[in-house]
Scaffold this motif. Structure first.
Motif, PDB file in Angstrom:
ATOM      1  N   LEU A 187      34.926  22.301  52.702  1.00 44.15           N
ATOM      2  CA  LEU A 187      35.475  23.656  52.766  1.00 44.15           C
ATOM      3  C   LEU A 187      36.935  23.622  52.334  1.00 44.15           C
ATOM      4  O   LEU A 187      37.712  22.773  52.777  1.00 44.15           O
ATOM      5  CB  LEU A 187      35.401  24.277  54.174  1.00 44.15           C
ATOM      6  CG  LEU A 187      36.003  25.691  54.359  1.00 44.15           C
ATOM      7  CD1 LEU A 187      35.206  26.502  55.383  1.00 44.15           C
ATOM      8  CD2 LEU A 187      37.459  25.654  54.789  1.00 44.15           C
TER       9      LEU A 187
ATOM     10  N   ASN B 203      35.190  35.946  50.517  1.00 46.42           N
ATOM     11  CA  ASN B 203      36.025  34.775  50.841  1.00 46.42           C
ATOM     12  C   ASN B 203      35.544  33.491  50.146  1.00 46.42           C
ATOM     13  O   ASN B 203      34.792  33.541  49.171  1.00 46.42           O
ATOM     14  CB  ASN B 203      36.053  34.610  52.373  1.00 46.42           C
ATOM     15  CG  ASN B 203      34.653  34.386  52.947  1.00 46.42           C
ATOM     16  OD1 ASN B 203      33.713  34.073  52.231  1.00 46.42           O
ATOM     17  ND2 ASN B 203      34.524  34.538  54.254  1.00 46.42           N
ATOM     18  N   ASN B 204      35.956  32.354  50.695  1.00 47.22           N
ATOM     19  CA  ASN B 204      35.585  31.043  50.138  1.00 47.22           C
ATOM     20  C   ASN B 204      34.059  30.850  50.063  1.00 47.22           C
ATOM     21  O   ASN B 204      33.530  30.345  49.068  1.00 47.22           O
ATOM     22  CB  ASN B 204      36.233  29.909  50.958  1.00 47.22           C
ATOM     23  CG  ASN B 204      36.162  30.111  52.469  1.00 47.22           C
ATOM     24  OD1 ASN B 204      35.531  31.054  52.961  1.00 47.22           O
ATOM     25  ND2 ASN B 204      36.815  29.231  53.215  1.00 47.22           N
TER      26      ASN B 204
ATOM     27  N   ASP C  12      29.960  36.958  56.826  1.00 49.37           N
ATOM     28  CA  ASP C  12      30.793  35.874  57.373  1.00 49.37           C
ATOM     29  C   ASP C  12      31.985  36.543  58.049  1.00 49.37           C
ATOM     30  O   ASP C  12      32.228  37.743  57.866  1.00 49.37           O
ATOM     31  CB  ASP C  12      31.235  34.953  56.205  1.00 49.37           C
ATOM     32  CG  ASP C  12      31.999  33.715  56.672  1.00 49.37           C
ATOM     33  OD1 ASP C  12      31.952  33.385  57.875  1.00 49.37           O
ATOM     34  OD2 ASP C  12      32.647  33.067  55.822  1.00 49.37           O
ATOM     35  N   THR C  13      32.712  35.760  58.789  1.00 48.06           N
ATOM     36  CA  THR C  13      33.890  36.286  59.475  1.00 48.06           C
ATOM     37  C   THR C  13      34.828  37.036  58.509  1.00 48.06           C
ATOM     38  O   THR C  13      34.938  36.678  57.343  1.00 48.06           O
ATOM     39  CB  THR C  13      34.675  35.137  60.154  1.00 48.06           C
ATOM     40  OG1 THR C  13      35.893  35.658  60.653  1.00 48.06           O
ATOM     41  CG2 THR C  13      34.986  34.005  59.200  1.00 48.06           C
TER      42      THR C  13
ATOM     43  N   SER D  90      39.404  34.269  57.577  1.00 48.69           N
ATOM     44  CA  SER D  90      39.185  32.851  57.304  1.00 48.69           C
ATOM     45  C   SER D  90      40.387  32.025  57.768  1.00 48.69           C
ATOM     46  O   SER D  90      41.494  32.537  57.911  1.00 48.69           O
ATOM     47  CB  SER D  90      38.930  32.636  55.816  1.00 48.69           C
ATOM     48  OG  SER D  90      37.617  33.055  55.515  1.00 48.69           O
ATOM     49  N   MET D  91      40.111  30.724  57.987  1.00 47.17           N
ATOM     50  CA  MET D  91      41.097  29.857  58.646  1.00 47.17           C
ATOM     51  C   MET D  91      42.424  29.749  57.908  1.00 47.17           C
ATOM     52  O   MET D  91      43.444  29.520  58.524  1.00 47.17           O
ATOM     53  CB  MET D  91      40.483  28.460  58.835  1.00 47.17           C
ATOM     54  CG  MET D  91      39.360  28.439  59.848  1.00 47.17           C
ATOM     55  SD  MET D  91      38.642  26.811  60.008  1.00 47.17           S
ATOM     56  CE  MET D  91      37.373  26.824  58.759  1.00 47.17           C
TER      57      MET D  91
ATOM     58  N   CYS E  50      26.979  31.826  58.223  1.00 47.74           N
ATOM     59  CA  CYS E  50      27.225  30.369  58.257  1.00 47.74           C
ATOM     60  C   CYS E  50      27.791  29.923  59.599  1.00 47.74           C
ATOM     61  O   CYS E  50      27.812  28.731  59.880  1.00 47.74           O
ATOM     62  CB  CYS E  50      28.143  29.964  57.114  1.00 47.74           C
ATOM     63  SG  CYS E  50      29.811  30.604  57.251  1.00 47.74           S
ATOM     64  N   MET E  51      28.213  30.902  60.423  1.00 46.31           N
ATOM     65  CA  MET E  51      28.824  30.632  61.722  1.00 46.31           C
ATOM     66  C   MET E  51      30.172  29.908  61.541  1.00 46.31           C
ATOM     67  O   MET E  51      30.284  29.137  60.620  1.00 46.31           O
ATOM     68  CB  MET E  51      27.891  29.831  62.650  1.00 46.31           C
ATOM     69  CG  MET E  51      26.541  30.503  62.859  1.00 46.31           C
ATOM     70  SD  MET E  51      25.373  29.414  63.706  1.00 46.31           S
ATOM     71  CE  MET E  51      25.696  29.903  65.396  1.00 46.31           C
TER      72      MET E  51
HETATM   73  N1  NVA Z   1      35.048  31.617  55.782  1.00 44.68           N
HETATM   74  C1  NVA Z   1      35.452  31.149  57.078  1.00 44.68           C
HETATM   75  C2  NVA Z   1      34.362  30.414  57.840  1.00 44.68           C
HETATM   76  C3  NVA Z   1      33.827  29.220  57.151  1.00 44.68           C
HETATM   77  C4  NVA Z   1      32.931  28.369  58.004  1.00 44.68           C
HETATM   78  C5  NVA Z   1      36.708  30.310  56.988  1.00 44.68           C
HETATM   79  O1  NVA Z   1      37.043  29.780  55.928  1.00 44.68           O
HETATM   80  O2  NVA Z   1      37.367  30.206  58.014  1.00 44.68           O
END
Ligand code: NVA
Ligand code: CP
Length: 300
Positions: A129, A164-165, A218-219, A222-223, A259-260
């Protein structure tokens, strides 16, 4: 030797080989406990480092257990335990680690770290990631879809929420697997320059979800995103929660993927998350099997 950085770097034949190995390894483990080693020890005598510059649950455990089952040794470290937290460069770190290790999996907020690892080491590098992509997740997702519903080719896949990613890796996957991809979210977050512009976008979820075979969310946060970016998303995403009403617009048999980690009642209503939770668990479980296929491919 191969690096696994992005889905766009592989051809369909290579991905099919990865899936074949993953499916065989999964099948051969039927009846085994998680701590049993695979009959075929494909990572025997290999040491693999897992470097995390961001938190992780699924990626860390699925890689660690996968490496163990394949007969290899894993070493997991978070960046605050490494000298990179004392400003040692990623390039110097890579040059040193290549003397000890056989492969590195990196999770980073800065995609260029992966390029540094490739440039300054001569061992396979896997993207666990980055701020730009999450290829391990999306290959596992496609594997999961095909296990449940058959070929994803020509299916209608709707990405709902923040582009997002993970969404970027879906864009790349749609190019390889030939599925129709609609990105549905606020216009300003739709990717403009992705290198692969093979998706449509639709700001209205009621239009986007019509006849969808697969809905992926997805959330919203993102982080790698700053507080400010999160605040903007919170305001702009309010119409993009997956609700029962929206779900009814899609195909009766449609699947929902996440994807959690899940943030219930943000990107997805809690009752919908509960309804599809077993599917999310299949996605999470397949991370283990598909990453084993990816690691094997990296040494081929
Ligand atoms: N897209 C989110 C969750 C990925 C598991 C992220 O980058 O934080
Ligand atoms: N889906 C996923 O990559 O989860 P983690 O962040 O827990 O690794």
């Amino acid at each position: 030797m191969n690096n696994f950085i992005d889905i766009k770097d592989l051809n369909l034949n290579q991905i099919t080989n990865i899936f074949d190995v993953s499916a065989k390894l999964k099948k051969d483990r039927k009846g085994f406990s998680n701590g049993n080693k695979d009959p075929n020890q494909l990572l025997l005598n290999r040491v693999v480092a897992l470097l995390f510059k961001k938190p992780s649950t699924r990626t860390r455990f699925s890689f660690e257990v996968g490496i163990f089952q394949m007969g290899g040794k894993s070493i997991s470290v978070s960046s605050n335990e490494l000298q990179i937290s004392n400003l040692e460069t990623m390039s110097d770190t890579a040059s040193v680690l290549t003397k000890y290790l056989d492969m590195i999996v990196l999770r980073t907020e800065n995609h260029s770290d992966l390029n540094d690892l490739i440039k300054y080491s001569d061992i396979p590098i896997i993207n666990g990631l980055s701020d730009q992509s999450h290829p391990c997740q999306v290959l596992s997702d496609i594997f999961t879809y095909e296990e449940i519903s058959g070929s994803i080719e020509d299916k209608k896949v709707v990405w709902l929420g923040d582009a997002n990613n993970v969404c970027n890796s879906y864009i790349q996957a749609s190019d390889k697997f030939n599925f129709e991809l609609i990105i549905c979210g606020p216009l300003e977050f739709i990717p403009r320059d992705n290198g692969v512009q093979n998706f449509q976008y639709e700001v209205d979820p009621k239009k986007a979800l019509k006849n969808a075979d697969l809905i992926v969310t997805d959330t919203w946060y993102s982080m790698h995103q700053t507080e400010k970016e999160r605040e903007i998303r919170k305001k702009k995403m309010q119409n993009y929660t997956l609700t029962e009403k929206l779900l009814k617009i899609s195909n009766k048999e449609s699947l929902v993927f996440h994807c959690m980690p899940i943030y219930r009642n943000n990107e997805i209503m809690s009752d919908i998350a509960d309804k599809f939770f077993d599917i999310f668990l299949k996605q999470a479980e397949n991370r283990l099997h598909v990453q084993k296929g990816i690691m094997h491919w990296c040494f081929s």
